[in-house]
Write a protein that holds these residues in place. Sequence first.
Motif, mmCIF file in Angstrom:
data_model
loop_
_atom_site.group_PDB
_atom_site.id
_atom_site.type_symbol
_atom_site.label_atom_id
_atom_site.label_comp_id
_atom_site.label_asym_id
_atom_site.label_seq_id
_atom_site.Cartn_x
_atom_site.Cartn_y
_atom_site.Cartn_z
ATOM 1 N N PHE A 14 0.804 -1.220 0.000
ATOM 2 C CA PHE A 14 0.000 0.000 0.000
ATOM 3 C C PHE A 14 0.834 1.265 0.000
ATOM 4 N N SER A 20 2.800 5.615 -5.903
ATOM 5 C CA SER A 20 2.562 5.769 -7.329
ATOM 6 C C SER A 20 1.395 6.704 -7.599
ATOM 7 N N ALA A 24 1.539 9.572 -10.294
ATOM 8 C CA ALA A 24 0.561 9.710 -11.370
ATOM 9 C C ALA A 24 0.079 11.141 -11.515
ATOM 10 N N TYR A 29 -1.009 10.531 -20.249
ATOM 11 C CA TYR A 29 -1.919 10.135 -21.314
ATOM 12 C C TYR A 29 -3.050 11.171 -21.372
ATOM 13 N N LYS A 59 -7.290 7.876 -22.952
ATOM 14 C CA LYS A 59 -8.374 7.171 -22.252
ATOM 15 C C LYS A 59 -9.681 7.884 -22.567
ATOM 16 N N VAL B 224 -6.675 -5.237 -4.691
ATOM 17 C CA VAL B 224 -6.873 -4.165 -3.713
ATOM 18 C C VAL B 224 -8.042 -4.530 -2.807
ATOM 19 N N LEU B 288 -6.987 1.195 -8.152
ATOM 20 C CA LEU B 288 -6.888 1.495 -6.720
ATOM 21 C C LEU B 288 -8.230 1.986 -6.194
ATOM 22 N N PHE B 378 -1.494 -0.120 -10.093
ATOM 23 C CA PHE B 378 -2.746 0.207 -9.416
ATOM 24 C C PHE B 378 -3.310 1.567 -9.811
ATOM 25 N N THR B 379 -2.493 2.415 -10.431
ATOM 26 C CA THR B 379 -3.005 3.742 -10.751
ATOM 27 C C THR B 379 -3.105 3.972 -12.253
ATOM 28 N N ASP B 380 -2.776 2.954 -13.060
ATOM 29 C CA ASP B 380 -2.971 3.101 -14.505
ATOM 30 C C ASP B 380 -4.463 3.086 -14.812
ATOM 31 N N PRO B 381 -4.888 3.865 -15.825
ATOM 32 C CA PRO B 381 -6.299 3.796 -16.169
ATOM 33 C C PRO B 381 -6.642 2.392 -16.646
#
Lengths: 350, 433
Positions: A14, A20, A24, A29, A59, B224, B288, B378-381
Amino acid sequence: MFRKSVLIGTALIFLVSAGSVYAASARDYISIVGSSTVYPFATVVAEQFGKTTSYKTPKIESTGSGGGLKLFCAGVGVEHPDITNASRAIKKSEYDKCQKNGVKEIVEVKIGYDGIVVANSKKTAPMKLTRKDLFLALAKDVPNPKGGETLVPNPYKTWKDVNPSLPNVKIEVLGPPPTSGTRDAFVELAMEGGAKKFDWIKAMKKKDKKAYKAICHTVREDGAYVEAGENDNLIVQKLDANPNALGIFGFSFLDQNTDIIQGSFVDGVQPTFDAIADGQYPVSRPLFFYVKKAHVGVIPGIQEYLNEFTSDKAWGPDGYLSEKGMIPMPDEERAQFQSDVKALKPITMK
Amino acid sequence: MNNPSSQPNGLNPQGRRAIEIVNAGLARRYRKERRFRLYGISAILASLLFLSFLFGSIISKGYSAFQQTFIQLDIFFDPAILSQESLSTANYPGIVKQSLRQMFPEVKSRQDKRMLYRLVSSGASFQIRQMVLDSPEMIGQTLQVWVIADDDIDMLEKGHFDLEAPEGERRIKDIQLAWVDRLKKESRIEKRFNRILFTAGDSREPELAGILGAVAGSFYTLLVTLLLSFPIGIASAVYLEEFATQNRWTDLIEVNINNLAAVPSIVFGLLGLAVFLNFFGLPRSAPLVGGLVLTLMTLPTIIIASRASLQSVPPSIREAALGIGASKMQMVTHHVLPLALPGILTGTIIGMARALGESAPLLMIGMVAFIVDVPGGFTDPSTVLPVQIFLWADSPERAFVERTSAATIVLLAFLIIMNASAVYLRKKFERRW
């Protein structure tokens, strides 16, 4: 001992993921939201863009035009989307909200047209409708058939009641729910267009705009118009099963299912690629997307994405978007928007 | 007063023996019982019928998606096009088009050529590009390469088009049919196992679309969810069951937990949007956040199952442990929890299975999106399997119909595996007292 290490491992995972999250915050993107009508076109461009450049594939969320503009106008910064797709032009109220939240410069890009078709199963003959027929068949209140400038609750049960030249079948239309942009465009272009054929309703537009809108845009709720959900494939299947029903959806679904369904004539014109492109078919609408100028140069790839979208191989008459069912703009209009996009010319609204 | 035992001679007031009354009604009672069983069997049969109808329709629609049509082309790796400096950006579509033109030299008009190019997928040029990048020494050679066919050709091969219809109303024109027939005669068309379906992310071209992105998204999301809901669920269940005193507060908590288990899942999505995205500023569309939202959703299920499982451990175990001097914590961790664990695990797996099939709460936090790249963290779209199914079901291309069913088959397979392992765990480790 084992339990302890599991606990520590969990905590570590965690920490890493929390770390991360911060990483981010510099998004690499493009984030796009907006209309479900533009979605099938924008996704093709995004995919092409992702495959042919070194940038990540954008996205794209399908939130509806209104929902997209709401997210878009929430502010400037990586947590807000860069581009929103819309199947209608931005409204003044939305523009004001954008301004209030610091989204000062918005670039509008018109990408092409989409026809809204009224289709039925191939098992029967195509319907020859007019916009007036559509208004009389689908509005909640219609002008009194006995004459006079009054409204009565819609009395029509069959198409023949509406117009003696139409077949004697029950009015049954499957269409999108009120949250859909397709529905907005349909009531605006087809039903309002039909209502305007009554002079006294047309005259109301100047006097009492609210009442005028209520007459034109309210769809009957007595079961003749069936809200079939946003899934247009489902409507196609239902039309195949019930040859007497009509369905309302975007041109791309007709394009993909020409062996099952056919488009009805509206005001004498059948919805074909060419008829929509040269503006003969009356129920078509422009499609847009809006770009946040403040994000260009901050989020990598926005300029390149715009270039890809506005290149002739994408939105041109022979481009891949036209293969997916989008109707391209005439050459001059395309050139105009192309140069506006190059210059990132923001829109102004007073 | 009608109690027969109060009559010492076994006679009731009417003077008949009790056994006669019983015998008289016996046939009727047997009939009643048979009917009752019949109701039960027919209820089960009805649900089996619905289930087999569901499975039958999904599998019959989806099995063909596990195959994909390929076309064999003679590709000339033209050195004029593939100059060494810019191998990654060379005109690969041009190479594919050139090879098609050479195979069908009679095609002259511009429109016919466009139709010809449409025989193969736009993915073919990326396939060629990958080949060249992997082994540049093939430049200058002519090789026979199997490339992916376009989705329309694929649908034609699988028999999804009505060829009886007039030409103008078909997506496949007569001239294309003739080409396909010729390719077939030269055995240059064949159906192969559709590996792309399992190794690619989403795509707007049905023949290039895969579920790997969605499966990876589901994996991260569920990881998660599991890492959070399992410890939190067990800790709350153990505290409520073993340590908390029964009072108004614990009653209130219990009512709330049961209530939450019944709350529609979209509400958790709204909560996630308000708390995790707007307040904590976590990224949209991330596993996440999806995992956090699904944790909220599965926690009540896990707590309720864990408490039931803890309750079924007999008090004698606890008393024995305490009696030989164990502390309360030792009693719980050494004796009660291990004995209750099979039930807790079963509840957790069922909760996870429910979370795997959930899409509504993810709508609010931006996981219903077109995402091509396979998420790597965990934080990628990312998106999840049920959302992928929803998105494909909504796509206009005909070929997505079978892919929708294929993705559903994969989701059902995961669910069956999870639920079967729950049953197995229960059978294997459960102890009855």
